[in-house]
Design a protein around this motif. Structure first.
Motif, PDB file in Angstrom:
ATOM      1  N   LEU A 103      -6.456 -12.941   0.721  1.00 32.44           N
ATOM      2  CA  LEU A 103      -5.197 -12.626   0.039  1.00 32.44           C
ATOM      3  C   LEU A 103      -4.080 -12.427   1.056  1.00 32.44           C
ATOM      4  O   LEU A 103      -4.275 -11.783   2.094  1.00 32.44           O
ATOM      5  N   SER A 104      -2.892 -12.924   0.767  1.00 35.10           N
ATOM      6  CA  SER A 104      -1.729 -12.755   1.639  1.00 35.10           C
ATOM      7  C   SER A 104      -0.937 -11.533   1.185  1.00 35.10           C
ATOM      8  O   SER A 104      -0.370 -11.516   0.086  1.00 35.10           O
ATOM      9  N   LYS A 105      -0.905 -10.512   2.023  1.00 32.58           N
ATOM     10  CA  LYS A 105      -0.165  -9.305   1.676  1.00 32.58           C
ATOM     11  C   LYS A 105       1.331  -9.582   1.538  1.00 32.58           C
ATOM     12  O   LYS A 105       1.992  -9.052   0.641  1.00 32.58           O
ATOM     13  N   GLY A 106       1.868 -10.401   2.443  1.00 33.33           N
ATOM     14  CA  GLY A 106       3.288 -10.715   2.381  1.00 33.33           C
ATOM     15  C   GLY A 106       3.662 -11.455   1.112  1.00 33.33           C
ATOM     16  O   GLY A 106       4.718 -11.199   0.509  1.00 33.33           O
ATOM     17  N   TYR A 114      13.596  -2.988  -9.303  1.00 34.61           N
ATOM     18  CA  TYR A 114      13.644  -1.560  -8.976  1.00 34.61           C
ATOM     19  C   TYR A 114      12.589  -1.160  -7.941  1.00 34.61           C
ATOM     20  O   TYR A 114      12.455   0.019  -7.633  1.00 34.61           O
ATOM     21  N   VAL A 115      11.851  -2.111  -7.424  1.00 33.07           N
ATOM     22  CA  VAL A 115      10.884  -1.823  -6.364  1.00 33.07           C
ATOM     23  C   VAL A 115      11.583  -1.982  -5.024  1.00 33.07           C
ATOM     24  O   VAL A 115      12.086  -3.054  -4.691  1.00 33.07           O
ATOM     25  N   GLU A 116      11.608  -0.922  -4.255  1.00 34.02           N
ATOM     26  CA  GLU A 116      12.278  -0.936  -2.953  1.00 34.02           C
ATOM     27  C   GLU A 116      11.337  -1.375  -1.835  1.00 34.02           C
ATOM     28  O   GLU A 116      11.700  -2.153  -0.968  1.00 34.02           O
ATOM     29  N   GLN A 117      10.111  -0.876  -1.852  1.00 27.62           N
ATOM     30  CA  GLN A 117       9.137  -1.195  -0.804  1.00 27.62           C
ATOM     31  C   GLN A 117       7.771  -1.426  -1.436  1.00 27.62           C
ATOM     32  O   GLN A 117       7.419  -0.771  -2.434  1.00 27.62           O
ATOM     33  N   VAL A 118       7.014  -2.356  -0.822  1.00 26.01           N
ATOM     34  CA  VAL A 118       5.660  -2.670  -1.290  1.00 26.01           C
ATOM     35  C   VAL A 118       4.736  -2.678  -0.079  1.00 26.01           C
ATOM     36  O   VAL A 118       5.053  -3.265   0.954  1.00 26.01           O
ATOM     37  N   ARG A 119       3.586  -2.047  -0.234  1.00 26.15           N
ATOM     38  CA  ARG A 119       2.546  -2.100   0.798  1.00 26.15           C
ATOM     39  C   ARG A 119       1.215  -2.389   0.122  1.00 26.15           C
ATOM     40  O   ARG A 119       0.810  -1.675  -0.794  1.00 26.15           O
ATOM     41  N   VAL A 120       0.561  -3.452   0.559  1.00 29.55           N
ATOM     42  CA  VAL A 120      -0.701  -3.890  -0.035  1.00 29.55           C
ATOM     43  C   VAL A 120      -1.844  -3.501   0.899  1.00 29.55           C
ATOM     44  O   VAL A 120      -1.779  -3.749   2.105  1.00 29.55           O
ATOM     45  N   GLU A 121      -2.885  -2.918   0.314  1.00 31.90           N
ATOM     46  CA  GLU A 121      -4.032  -2.448   1.096  1.00 31.90           C
ATOM     47  C   GLU A 121      -5.314  -3.051   0.534  1.00 31.90           C
ATOM     48  O   GLU A 121      -5.508  -3.098  -0.687  1.00 31.90           O
ATOM     49  N   ARG A 122      -6.190  -3.524   1.427  1.00 32.97           N
ATOM     50  CA  ARG A 122      -7.517  -3.998   1.034  1.00 32.97           C
ATOM     51  C   ARG A 122      -8.539  -2.883   1.262  1.00 32.97           C
ATOM     52  O   ARG A 122      -8.552  -2.266   2.321  1.00 32.97           O
ATOM     53  N   GLN A 123      -9.370  -2.667   0.292  1.00 32.26           N
ATOM     54  CA  GLN A 123     -10.458  -1.700   0.433  1.00 32.26           C
ATOM     55  C   GLN A 123     -11.763  -2.417   0.117  1.00 32.26           C
ATOM     56  O   GLN A 123     -12.014  -2.798  -1.030  1.00 32.26           O
TER      57      GLN A 123
END
Length: 306
Positions: free
Chosen positions: A125-128, A140-149
Motif C-alpha cells: 500500500l502507498s501511504k502517500g 476538512y482534513v488538514e493532515q493524514v498519517r497512515v500506519e501499517r500494523q
C-alpha cells in the motif's frame, strides 16, 4: 783416530728456556666494535622431500565448475525471492481499517475516500497515495498519517481543519477558510457567523485547496495575524480583519473597538498588548485603539465620544 772415534758424542745442547719459541698469543673474545658483524652459525637444513607434481587442470573443467556455481547461486536467489513474494501475497492482506481523530467525518466516509479495501496487500500500500486521496475528497482534513500494523491492520490518523474565517472570492462567492489558508467549502448563509477577511481575493476557489490570490503580502499578513488570534479568547468577537494595506492592518472587535495594528512587525507583542487593554474596565465604552506603537512605543486609546 781410534781414540778419537771411541769418544762419546755429546748430545746437542738444548736451547735455553728463554730461547724456546713461544706459541702465538690467543686473543680472548671480547666485545666487538660497533658495525662489525659477527657471523651467525647456520642451522643445518633439512632435506626436503620431493613432492609429486599435480597434473595441470584443463581449462574446460574450470569453466564448467565456475558456470555451475554461478547458475546455482542465481537459482537460489530466484527461489528465495519467489518465496518472499508468495509469503507477502498470502499472509499480509488487509483485514481491518481503523480511523483515529475524526469528528467531522464518519469512519466509513474516511475509509471510502482512502480507497483501501479488505484483501489489499498490506506491505504494498502507498501511504502517500492514501493521504492524497483523502485530502482530495475530504476538504476538512488538514493532515493524514497512515500506519501499517502487522499482520493485517491499516490505521488512518486524521487532524481535521475548522472554519475560522470567511473570504470573498473573485467570482463574488463567499468561502469558509481555515487558519492555515485552506478553502473548505462555499458558505451559503453561514459567512456572517465568521470573521471576514478583506484585502485578499482568492482565484478559482476549490474545496480543499490553498488560497491562491494576487495579494501575496496581504495573504501572508492575514495568516500570521489569524494564527495569533486563534491563541486568544477573543477570536469569536472578531468581526473583520482588513489587510488591504499590509502596513496598516485594521481589526474590528465587535462594534466596540477599531484596532489599528500597523504592519506585522512585533505583531505578537501587539496582540498581548491588545489583550491587556481589552481586560481594562476603563475602556468598556469602546473606541479606537492605536497599536502602531509609533509614539513612544505605547498604545493610544481614543473613546468614540471624543
Amino acid at each position: 783416530m781410534e781414540q778419537g772415534s771411541n769418544r762419546r758424542r755429546r748430545p746437542p745442547s738444548r736451547p735455553a728456556q728463554s730461547q724456546r719459541p713461544r706459541p702465538p698469543a690467543q686473543r680472548r673474545p671480547g666485545p666487538r666494535p660497533p658495525g662489525e658483524d659477527r657471523p651467525r652459525p647456520r642451522s643445518p637444513q633439512k632435506a626436503r622431500k620431493p613432492q609429486p607434481k599435480k597434473p595441470p587442470r584443463r581449462p574446460g573443467v574450470l569453466r564448467r565448475r565456475y558456470r555451475g556455481s554461478v547458475a546455482f547461486r542465481l537459482a537460489t536467489m530466484v527461489v528465495l525471492v519467489l518465496a518472499v513474494l508468495l509469503g507477502v501475497a498470502i499472509f499480509f492482506k488487509v483485514d481491518k481499517i481503523q480511523v483515529v481523530g475524526n469528528s467531522l467525518y464518519r469512519e466509513d466516509e474516511v475509509v471510502e475516500a482512502s480507497g483501501v479495501v479488505r484483501g489489499d496487500n498490506l506491505l504494498t500500500l502507498s501511504k502517500g497515495a492514501i493521504a492524497g486521496r483523502i485530502n482530495a475528497v475530504l476538504p476538512y482534513v488538514e493532515q493524514v498519517r497512515v500506519e501499517r500494523q502487522l499482520p493485517d491492520t491499516v490505521v488512518i490518523h486524521l487532524v481535521e481543519s475548522k472554519a475560522v474565517y470567511a473570504v470573498t472570492t473573485d467570482d463574488g462567492t463567499d468561502w469558509l477558510m481555515s487558519g492555515g489558508g485552506k478553502l473548505l467549502e462555499r458558505a451559503e448563509t453561514s459567512a456572517a457567523d465568521y470573521p471576514k477577511i478583506t484585502g485578499v481575493t482568492p482565484k478559482a476557489p476549490t474545496a480543499g485547496a490553498q488560497v491562491d490570490c494576487d495579494q501575496p503580502d496581504s495573504l501572508s499578513a492575514a495568516l500570521e495575524l489569524m494564527a495569533l488570534l486563534e491563541e486568544t479568547d477573543y477570536i469569536s468577537q472578531i468581526v473583520e480583519v482588513n489587510v488591504e494595506k499590509p502596513y496598516d492592518i485594521i481589526l474590528w472587535y465587535g462594534a466596540q473597538f477599531e484596532v489599528h495594528l500597523g504592519g506585522t512587525d512585533e505583531l505578537s507583542y501587539k496582540m498581548q498588548y491588545l489583550t491587556a487593554i481589552l481586560d481594562d474596565p476603563q475602556v468598556e465604552e469602546g473606541g479606537v485603539i492605536d497599536l502602531t506603537l509609533q509614539e513612544k512605543s505605547v498604545a493610544i486609546f481614543k473613546p468614540w465620544n471624543e
